[in-house]
Write an enzyme that holds these catalytic residues in place. Structure first.
Site, mmCIF file in Angstrom:
data_model
loop_
_atom_site.group_PDB
_atom_site.id
_atom_site.type_symbol
_atom_site.label_atom_id
_atom_site.label_comp_id
_atom_site.label_asym_id
_atom_site.label_seq_id
_atom_site.Cartn_x
_atom_site.Cartn_y
_atom_site.Cartn_z
ATOM 1 N N ASN A 9 0.865 -1.178 0.000
ATOM 2 C CA ASN A 9 0.000 0.000 0.000
ATOM 3 C C ASN A 9 0.901 1.227 0.000
ATOM 4 O O ASN A 9 1.503 1.557 1.011
ATOM 5 C CB ASN A 9 -0.903 -0.027 1.248
ATOM 6 N N LYS A 11 0.070 4.294 -0.264
ATOM 7 C CA LYS A 11 -0.536 5.493 0.339
ATOM 8 C C LYS A 11 -0.249 6.706 -0.577
ATOM 9 O O LYS A 11 -0.210 6.534 -1.794
ATOM 10 C CB LYS A 11 -0.036 5.679 1.778
ATOM 11 N N HIS A 94 -9.514 1.238 5.010
ATOM 12 C CA HIS A 94 -8.221 1.404 5.678
ATOM 13 C C HIS A 94 -8.406 2.355 6.865
ATOM 14 O O HIS A 94 -9.180 3.310 6.795
ATOM 15 C CB HIS A 94 -7.187 1.946 4.691
ATOM 16 N N GLU A 96 -6.711 4.716 7.946
ATOM 17 C CA GLU A 96 -6.469 6.132 7.644
ATOM 18 C C GLU A 96 -7.691 6.761 6.982
ATOM 19 O O GLU A 96 -8.006 7.935 7.209
ATOM 20 C CB GLU A 96 -5.207 6.267 6.763
ATOM 21 N N GLU A 166 -5.288 -5.103 10.413
ATOM 22 C CA GLU A 166 -4.250 -4.099 10.654
ATOM 23 C C GLU A 166 -4.523 -3.390 11.983
ATOM 24 O O GLU A 166 -5.322 -2.441 12.026
ATOM 25 C CB GLU A 166 -4.241 -3.067 9.527
ATOM 26 N N GLY A 172 2.641 2.094 10.754
ATOM 27 C CA GLY A 172 3.588 3.202 10.626
ATOM 28 C C GLY A 172 4.305 3.551 11.922
ATOM 29 O O GLY A 172 4.917 4.603 12.042
ATOM 30 N N SER A 212 3.656 -2.365 10.151
ATOM 31 C CA SER A 212 5.117 -2.375 10.328
ATOM 32 C C SER A 212 5.788 -3.679 9.892
ATOM 33 O O SER A 212 6.794 -4.087 10.470
ATOM 34 C CB SER A 212 5.481 -2.038 11.782
HETATM 35 P P1 13P Z 1 3.199 0.232 7.555
HETATM 36 O O1 13P Z 1 3.653 -1.076 6.952
HETATM 37 O O2 13P Z 1 3.949 1.403 7.072
HETATM 38 O O3 13P Z 1 3.096 0.120 9.048
HETATM 39 O O4 13P Z 1 1.689 0.457 7.038
HETATM 40 C C1 13P Z 1 0.772 -0.557 7.155
HETATM 41 C C2 13P Z 1 -0.439 -0.211 6.385
HETATM 42 O O5 13P Z 1 -1.171 0.694 6.744
HETATM 43 C C3 13P Z 1 -0.716 -0.948 5.151
HETATM 44 O O6 13P Z 1 -1.994 -0.688 4.673
#
Ligand code: 13P
Length: 250
Positions: A9, A11, A94, A96, A166, A172, A212
């Protein structure tokens, strides 16, 4: 046997040129699609450019969509549009999107159904906050999300859905869930599907872990029996790192 999925992803990262460089670097190096389903979720503005250049083993996905086909929704893209450019997956729900764009479970449910109706594989993201984890509410949160998010999906169509667990506190942050917690929670999700639908669907549905994940820890997760791959943010941006992640799923 459930085929593993390695999904990146991106982003809001990568210009068109950076994305094309990535595609050219990974196209020949990732495992065959018979072994691993490899997907990158790219910004909508470059989906077509990536689809045109994707190798045989790579799939391209969008990061979100609206649930309607068209209309007065400035800035949005629809499942029909995603399909038309040749992308074949889309992330839904997601954390976010839920946090910064007020996406509700009701919205997520409509999007999952709209994607299935258009032949696009939804990767439905669910996960709990740190507070929910620490107060013992993880299962309640996930049960509620799954109950609403999948309410428009028939048993037959559930086979088309991929679920990504997740935990919000692991996204992150550099802090992963332990493999034990990730496995226990993915197992809980599978059991929920078995109870709410049936065991056959539960045995077939793919459940990913995200939060992560990087080349140095990916093996800890994919060796677990109920984890069928990973959804990776930061560590999916670098081609060499992404290739390593994909190869770990073989
Ligand atoms: P990270 O791998 O950067 O923690 O992000 C995970 C994520 O949100 C994947 O959709």
């Amino acid at each position: 046997m459930r085929k593993p999925i390695m999904a990146g992803n991106w982003k809001m990262n990568k210009t068109r040129d950076e994305a094309l460089q990535f595609i050219y670097a990974v196209n020949e190096a990732i495992p065959s699609i018979e072994q691993v389903e490899t997907v990158v979720f790219a910004p909508a503005i470059i989906l077509r450019d990536l689809v045109k250049r994707q190798g045989d083993n790579l799939r391209i996905g969008a990061q979100t969509c609206h649930y309607l086909e068209n209309g007065a929704f400035t800035g949005e893209i629809s499942p029909v549009m995603i399909k038309a450019v040749g992308a074949s997956y889309c992330l839904v729900g997601h954390s976010e999107r839920r946090e910064y764009y007020n996406e509700t479970d009701k919205d997520v449910a409509l999007k999952v159904a709209a994607l299935i109706n258009n032949g696009i594989t939804p990767i439905l993201c669910i996960g709990e906050t740190l507070e929910a984890r620490e107060t013992g509410k993880t299962e309640e949160v996930l049960r509620n999300q799954l109950h609403i998010d999948l309410e428009n999906v028939s048993i037959a169509d559930l086979e088309e859905v991929v679920i990504a667990y997740e935990p919000i506190w692991a996204i992150g942050t550099g802090k992963t869930a332990s493999p034990e917690i990730a496995e226990e929670t993915c197992k809980f999700i599978r059991e929920y599907i078995a109870q709410s639908y049936n065991k056959k669907v539960a045995d077939g549905i793919r459940i990913l872990y995200g939060g992560s994940v990087k080349p140095s820890n990916v093996n800890n997760f994919i060796k677990e029996p109920d984890i069928d791959g990973c959804l990776v943010g930061g560590a999916s941006l670098d081609p060499a790192s992404f290739i390593e992640l994909c190869n770990a799923c073989k």
